[in-house]
Design an enzyme around this catalytic site. Structure first.
Site, PDB file in Angstrom:
ATOM      1  N   TYR A 404       0.811  -1.225   0.000  1.00 35.41           N
ATOM      2  CA  TYR A 404       0.000   0.000   0.000  1.00 35.41           C
ATOM      3  C   TYR A 404       0.843   1.274   0.000  1.00 35.41           C
ATOM      4  CZ  TYR A 404      -0.110  -0.390   5.245  1.00 35.41           C
ATOM      5  OH  TYR A 404       0.170  -0.506   6.568  1.00 35.41           O
ATOM      6  N   GLU A 405       0.152   2.407  -0.193  1.00 41.50           N
ATOM      7  CA  GLU A 405       0.790   3.702  -0.493  1.00 41.50           C
ATOM      8  C   GLU A 405       1.549   3.637  -1.819  1.00 41.50           C
ATOM      9  OE1 GLU A 405       0.185   6.335   1.128  1.00 41.50           O
ATOM     10  OE2 GLU A 405      -0.374   5.783   3.157  1.00 41.50           O
ATOM     11  N   GLY A 406       1.046   2.821  -2.740  1.00 38.66           N
ATOM     12  CA  GLY A 406       1.734   2.587  -4.009  1.00 38.66           C
ATOM     13  C   GLY A 406       2.696   1.430  -3.831  1.00 38.66           C
TER      14      GLY A 406
END
Length: 595
Positions: A404-406
Site C-alpha cells: 500500500y501507499e503505491g
C-alpha cells in the site's frame, strides 16, 4: 566546531550536488519536547496496545475505536493539526516522530496511520473552511474516525481507472454515487470517508461521505494474512446521497488530492516501519541473549551476531534518510508559509518538492522492516513460527507495507520518472553532469592528491556512486529516449542505485555531523555502521548498474561503461565481519537497539 548552515537542496538535487553535513537533521538533534513525544508514544504502546494485541487481532468489538479515542485524548491524533481546529500545531518533524513512535503497534499502528493520514488530511488540506470546522476537530480528538476510499476491484495502482460514478440529482442538492471500493482500512468503524468517483464519466473527484448516508453500505471484514486486527472492508454505493456541500476540492481535480496525500503518506509509512523494526529488533536481541544452544546464548554465535548487526545497520541508515528528508519538508513548508501560502498549500507544496525522496523512503523503509522481521523469526527459530511469540505477528504484519501507499514497484518507477520529468522541465540539470561523467570515462583517470579530513575516503565513494547513476541513467536516456518508460526493468535498476546512494549519503552526513560535535573516537561504532553499509551498497549499486547497462547497450560502448561502473563502485577492503561483531556487542550490552 563547524556550524555553517546552507540552504536545503531541492528535491532530487542531492544527485548532482554535494550536501553539507551541517545542514542535515539527525535524531540526535531532537529537542527536549520531541524526545518527550517519542517517549509518550512508546509508553502508550506499552501500556495500552501491546498488552491487548491478541484481542486486537481477534477484532474484539469496539476495542480499536476505543484505542483511537484514548490516543486522541493524549493528543496523538492531532499533533500536526492547526490549533484553530483543536490540534497541537506541531511541526512536520514532530509529526514524523509520532508516526515512528507508534509504529510498533501492529494493527493499531495501521488504524492510527490511516486515521491521521489519509483519513483526515484530505479534508484538512483541500476542504472548505466549513468542512474543516465540521470534521477536523472531531477527527483530531478521535470522536470521529476517518477512512479513505480510493482502491477498487479493478483499479489499484491505476487509481484513475476507477469505475465509481457520481451524478448530480435532479434537484441539485446531492451527488448520487454508484460503485464500490475495496481494501478500505478502518472501513468497518469509520465515521467519515474520503471517497473518489467520476462525475460525467471522466471528472475524477473527491467527496466526503459520512456513515449513515442513504445508499451507503459496507461488506463484512476481510480475512487477511496479516494486520488481522485492522478493519478492512468493501464499501458499496447505490445512489448514495452525498450533499453537494460535501464535494471535496474541485470537480475533476481528485487526482491532485489522491497523489499529494500519497507523498506525505509514503514518508509517514517509512517512519512507522522504522518504529516497528526497532521493536522487532529489540525482541529478537533479547531473545538471542536468553536462548541457549550448545551451552551458550545464541547471541554469541557469529551467524546470529551478523543478523543482529545488519538489523541495526539498516535501521540506522533508514533513520538517517528519514529525518534528513523530514527536515527538508519542514524547512520548505516554513519557506512557503513565509511567502504567503496557506498552511495546506505550504505542506502540500513541500511534500511535492520532495516526492522523489518520499517514494524512495517508502521503498527502503518497507523492505528494511521486512528484513528485520524475517531475520527476527530466524533468530527465534521454531519458536518464531508460533503465534505465542510476537515476532510471528510482526512478520505477518510487515508484508502489507510493500503494497500500500503505491506498490514498491510503482514507487521505484516513480522515483526515476519524477527525476527525468524535472530534468526535462529544467528544474534539475541532469544531462550536464551526465555528459561530464561520460567525458571523464574517455579521459585518463585522475590519480591526484587525495582529499583530507574526517571521512574523506567515504565522501569520495558517495561522489562516485552518483557518477555511476548519472552514467547509467544518462546513457539510458540517450539510447532509449521516448521508449525508456517501457523498459521498467532498467528504470527499477536505476531506482535501486539511487535509493542505495541516497541512503548511504544520508548516513555519512549524519556520521560527519556527529563526529564534529563528539569527536571521531566517540562515533567509532556509527563509523562501523556507515562503512559496512557503504561496502555492501557498492556491490548492490554495481549489480543494478550492470543489469541496466546489459539491457540496452552492447559492444565497445557496453565494455567501456562496465569499466566505468567498476571504477565508480570500487572501495578499499574493509573487514565487515569484525565491524558487525562490534555492532552486535553493543546491541547485546544495551539489551536492544539504542545506537
Amino acid at each position: 566546531m563547524e556550524t555553517k548552515q546552507t540552504t536545503a537542496l531541492h528535491g532530487g538535487e542531492w544527485l548532482i550536488k554535494e550536501s553539507n553535513p551541517f545542514d542535515t537533521f539527525i535524531t540526535e538533534d531532537f529537542n527536549e519536547e520531541q524526545n518527550m513525544v517519542m517517549d509518550m508514544c512508546h509508553q502508550f504502546l506499552d501500556a495500552d496496545v501491546i498488552p491487548v494485541l491478541d484481542k486486537i487481532d481477534k477484532m474484539e468489538p469496539g476495542l480499536m475505536p476505543s484505542l483511537l479515542e484514548k490516543a486522541g485524548e493524549q493528543g496523538l491524533l492531532s499533533t500536526s493539526l492547526p490549533e484553530q481546529y483543536g490540534g497541537l500545531g506541531k511541526d512536520f518533524i514532530t509529526s514524523t516522530i509520532v508516526n515512528e513512535g507508534l509504529g510498533g503497534g501492529h494493527s493499531f499502528s495501521v488504524a492510527l496511520a490511516a486515521h491521521t493520514g489519509i483519513g483526515s488530511l484530505p479534508i484538512l488540506y483541500f476542504g472548505t473552511e466549513a468542512q474543516k470546522q465540521k470534521y477536523i476537530p472531531k477527527l483530531g480528538s478521535g470522536e470521529w474516525k476517518g477512512s479513505y476510499g480510493l482502491t477498487e476491484p479493478n483499479s489499484g495502482s491505476d487509481a484513475l481507472g476507477a469505475k465509481t460514478t457520481a451524478r448530480l440529482s435532479e434537484d441539485g442538492k446531492y451527488y448520487l454515487l454508484n460503485g464500490q471500493k475495496c481494501w478500505i482500512t478502518n472501513g468497518g468503524f469509520a465515521d467519515v470517508y474520503t471517497v473518489f468517483a467520476k462525475i460525467d464519466g471522466d471528472k475524477f473527484t473527491a467527496f466526503i461521505v459520512e456513515r449513515g448516508f442513504e445508499g451507503f453500505t459496507q461488506g463484512p471484514e476481510e480475512h487477511k494474512m496479516g494486520i488481522k486486527g485492522s478493519s478492512t472492508v468493501q464499501l458499496y454505493f447505490q445512489d448514495c446521497k452525498v450533499p453537494v456541500e460535501n464535494l471535496l476540492g474541485e470537480i475533476g481535480r481528485g487526482h491532485i488530492i489522491a497523489f499529494n496525500i500519497l507523498n506525505i503518506g509514503r514518508l509517514k509509512l517509512c517512519a512507522a516501519a522504522l518504529g516497528g523494526a526497532k521493536r522487532a529488533a529489540d525482541i529478537s536481541i533479547q531473545y538471542a541473549k536468553t536462548r541457549e544452544q550448545f551451552k551458550l546464548p545464541i547471541a554469541k554465535f557469529g551467524a546470529i551476531r551478523h543478523k543482529m548487526a545488519e538489523m541495526a545497520i539498516r535501521m540506522w541508515v533508514c533513520e538517517s534518510a528519514l529525518y534528513r528528508t523530514s527536515k527538508w519538508i519542514d524547512d520548505k513548508e516554513r519557506e512557503l508559509e513565509a511567502s504567503g501560502k496557506t498552511f495546506a498549500e505550504a505542506l502540500l507544496g513541500a511534500a511535492e518538492e520532495y516526492a522523489i525522496e518520499c517514494a524512495m523512503l517508502k521503498v527502503y523503509g518497507s523492505e528494511m522492516l521486512d528484513y528485520v522481521v524475517d531475520e527476527g523469526v530466524q533468530i527465534h527459530g521454531g519458536n518464531g513460527f508460533s503465534d505465542e511469540y510476537v515476532i510471528s505477528k510482526a512478520y505477518r504484519d510487515s508484508r502489507i507495507n510493500r503494497i500500500y501507499e503505491g506498490t514498491n514497484e510503482i514507487n521505484r518507477l516513480l522515483t526515476v520518472d519524477m527525476v527525468l520529468k524535472r530534468a526535462m522541465k529544467g528544474k534539475l540539470d541532469l544531462m550536464g553532469p551526465a555528459l561530464a561523467v561520460q567525458k571523464e570515462l574517455m579521459s585518463i583517470p585522475d590519480f591526484g592528491a587525495e582529499e583530507e579530513g574526517a571521512f574523506a575516503k567515504e565522501r569520495k565513494y558517495i561522489v562516485n556512486f552518483k557518477k555511476a547513476i548519472l552514467m547509467v541513467a544518462g546513457a539510458a536516456v540517450q539510447k532509449l529516449m521516448m521508449q525508456l518508460d517501457k523498459e521498467q526493468e532498467i528504470l527499477m535498476n536505476i531506482a535501486d542505485m539511487a535509493i542505495e546512494t541516497f541512503n548511504a549519503e544520508s548516513a555519512l552526513l549524519r556520521l560527519t555531523k556527529l563526529a564534529d560535535s563528539k569527536g571521531t573516537e566517540a562515533v567509532a561504532l556509527q563509523a562501523d555502521i556507515v562503512r559496512t553499509y557503504l561496502y555492501d551498497a557498492a556491490d548492490r549499486i554495481n549489480k543494478a548498474g550492470k543489469d541496466a547497462l546489459n539491457g540496452f547497450a552492447d559492444g565497445d560502448e557496453l565494455r567501456m561503461m562496465h569499466i566505468g561502473l567498476k571504477r565508480f563502485t570500487k572501495l578499499e577492503p574493509f573487514n565487515t565481519k569484525d565491524a558487525r561483531r562490534r555492532i552486535s556487542d553493543r546491541l547485546v550490552a544495551d539489551n536492544g537497539y539504542h545506537i
